[in-house]
Write an enzyme that holds these catalytic residues in place. Structure first.
Site, PDB file in Angstrom:
ATOM      1  N   LYS A  96      19.168  10.656 -43.432  1.00 32.35           N
ATOM      2  CA  LYS A  96      19.827   9.806 -42.425  1.00 32.35           C
ATOM      3  C   LYS A  96      20.985  10.554 -41.758  1.00 32.35           C
ATOM      4  O   LYS A  96      21.137  10.495 -40.533  1.00 32.35           O
ATOM      5  CB  LYS A  96      20.352   8.505 -43.056  1.00 32.35           C
ATOM      6  CG  LYS A  96      19.256   7.629 -43.656  1.00 32.35           C
ATOM      7  CD  LYS A  96      19.786   6.269 -44.091  1.00 32.35           C
ATOM      8  CE  LYS A  96      20.725   6.295 -45.280  1.00 32.35           C
ATOM      9  NZ  LYS A  96      20.087   6.683 -46.569  1.00 32.35           N
ATOM     10  N   ARG A 119      23.019  -2.530 -45.812  1.00 29.93           N
ATOM     11  CA  ARG A 119      22.281  -2.249 -47.043  1.00 29.93           C
ATOM     12  C   ARG A 119      21.908  -3.536 -47.788  1.00 29.93           C
ATOM     13  O   ARG A 119      21.301  -3.450 -48.857  1.00 29.93           O
ATOM     14  CB  ARG A 119      23.143  -1.389 -47.965  1.00 29.93           C
ATOM     15  CG  ARG A 119      22.857   0.122 -47.871  1.00 29.93           C
ATOM     16  CD  ARG A 119      23.834   0.794 -48.814  1.00 29.93           C
ATOM     17  NE  ARG A 119      23.452   2.084 -49.296  1.00 29.93           N
ATOM     18  CZ  ARG A 119      23.934   3.232 -48.804  1.00 29.93           C
ATOM     19  NH1 ARG A 119      24.716   3.239 -47.759  1.00 29.93           N
ATOM     20  NH2 ARG A 119      23.599   4.367 -49.363  1.00 29.93           N
ATOM     21  N   ARG A 175      21.416  18.784 -52.859  1.00 35.08           N
ATOM     22  CA  ARG A 175      22.644  18.451 -52.126  1.00 35.08           C
ATOM     23  C   ARG A 175      23.849  18.473 -53.070  1.00 35.08           C
ATOM     24  O   ARG A 175      24.949  18.877 -52.678  1.00 35.08           O
ATOM     25  CB  ARG A 175      22.507  17.063 -51.476  1.00 35.08           C
ATOM     26  CG  ARG A 175      23.709  16.693 -50.631  1.00 35.08           C
ATOM     27  CD  ARG A 175      23.447  15.451 -49.812  1.00 35.08           C
ATOM     28  NE  ARG A 175      23.562  14.230 -50.598  1.00 35.08           N
ATOM     29  CZ  ARG A 175      23.277  13.013 -50.145  1.00 35.08           C
ATOM     30  NH1 ARG A 175      22.825  12.857 -48.918  1.00 35.08           N
ATOM     31  NH2 ARG A 175      23.415  11.953 -50.898  1.00 35.08           N
ATOM     32  N   ARG A 192      28.849  16.262 -54.154  1.00 36.11           N
ATOM     33  CA  ARG A 192      29.180  14.836 -54.111  1.00 36.11           C
ATOM     34  C   ARG A 192      29.146  14.251 -55.512  1.00 36.11           C
ATOM     35  O   ARG A 192      28.185  14.456 -56.259  1.00 36.11           O
ATOM     36  CB  ARG A 192      28.167  14.107 -53.216  1.00 36.11           C
ATOM     37  CG  ARG A 192      28.710  13.846 -51.836  1.00 36.11           C
ATOM     38  CD  ARG A 192      27.688  13.204 -50.949  1.00 36.11           C
ATOM     39  NE  ARG A 192      27.266  11.890 -51.417  1.00 36.11           N
ATOM     40  CZ  ARG A 192      26.600  11.033 -50.649  1.00 36.11           C
ATOM     41  NH1 ARG A 192      26.293  11.354 -49.408  1.00 36.11           N
ATOM     42  NH2 ARG A 192      26.241   9.866 -51.115  1.00 36.11           N
ATOM     43  N   ARG A 224      21.327   4.582 -57.796  1.00 42.52           N
ATOM     44  CA  ARG A 224      21.319   4.353 -56.341  1.00 42.52           C
ATOM     45  C   ARG A 224      19.934   3.975 -55.855  1.00 42.52           C
ATOM     46  O   ARG A 224      19.777   3.113 -54.990  1.00 42.52           O
ATOM     47  CB  ARG A 224      21.838   5.600 -55.620  1.00 42.52           C
ATOM     48  CG  ARG A 224      23.350   5.737 -55.768  1.00 42.52           C
ATOM     49  CD  ARG A 224      23.828   7.130 -55.484  1.00 42.52           C
ATOM     50  NE  ARG A 224      23.626   7.525 -54.118  1.00 42.52           N
ATOM     51  CZ  ARG A 224      23.517   8.793 -53.722  1.00 42.52           C
ATOM     52  NH1 ARG A 224      23.562   9.776 -54.609  1.00 42.52           N
ATOM     53  NH2 ARG A 224      23.370   9.076 -52.463  1.00 42.52           N
TER      54      ARG A 224
END
Ligand code: AMP
Length: 191
Positions: free
Chosen positions: A14, A89, A128, A134, A145
């Site tokens: 995204k 969401r 990532r 992160r 998640r």
């Protein structure tokens, strides 16, 4: 206005596709994840409250993100349109967004739903984690998640399908090829 909801599970791309859309259509990018990370970095009260939920892979309460988005929309009165990335969401967030945009005599033009299989998502998120570090890209948090996504976020696609606004995009392949699919899907709205 061109108001796009960019939808998909964590790791669908995204953020990457948002950046490309912004440069082509000159829209304002509103990412609740980025806004929340900025609050955490600045150690605001909101950031401190959100931190433990984000690090556990849980959604933050609807009223928190709805308030943040309302503030952002009102501070961009001349926007040609918005890309909503990571928001809504939940169905309650989607309903609140419709109400907010109606106050500005506008609405959501479409939802771009980027589809990627779960194994590919997990490997992208772990990669990532190495690159960006992160805090919520750990194996346990990724599972949490994806569970939040399946339980609470997937119904948002039905909400927009019910309004005939859902455009499904195959999110596997090269970034440029995926963006071409997005441009083709948007062509009837942007011609
Ligand atoms: P993201 O960068 O979009 O993956 O968001 C990172 C985290 O921020 C999510 O896992 C949630 O904990 C929180 N978050 C971001 N957007 C929302 C939202 N619209 N509703 C609830 N929580 C959110």
């Amino acid at each position: 206005m061109l108001n796009i909801v960019l939808f998909g599970p964590p790791g669908a791309g995204k953020g990457t596709q948002s950046e490309k859309l912004l440069s082509v259509f000159g829209l304002v990018h509103l990412s609740t994840g980025n806004l929340l990370r900025a609050e955490m970095a600045n150690q605001t009260e909101l950031g401190l409250q959100a931190k433990s939920l984000i690090e556990a892979g849980k959604l933050v309460p609807d009223e928190v993100v709805i308030g943040m988005i309302a503030k952002q929309i009102s501070s961009h009165p001349d926007a040609k349109g918005f890309i909503f990335d990571g928001f809504p969401r939940t169905v309650a967030q989607a309903q609140a967004l419709d109400t907010m945009l109606a106050e500005y005599h506008t609405g959501i033009s479409c939802m771009l739903s980027i589809a990627v299989g779960e194994d590919e998502l997990i490997s992208r998120l772990l990669k990532r984690a190495e690159l960006e570090g992160r805090a919520d890209d750990t194996p346990a948090t990724i599972q949490a998640r994806l569970k939040e996504y399946n339980d609470k976020t997937l119904p948002v696609a039905d909400y927009y399908a019910g309004q005939n606004k859902l455009l499904a995009i195959n999110g596997v392949g090269a970034v440029e090829d995926i963006f071409k699919r997005i441009q083709d899907a948007l062509a009837p709205l942007t011609a």
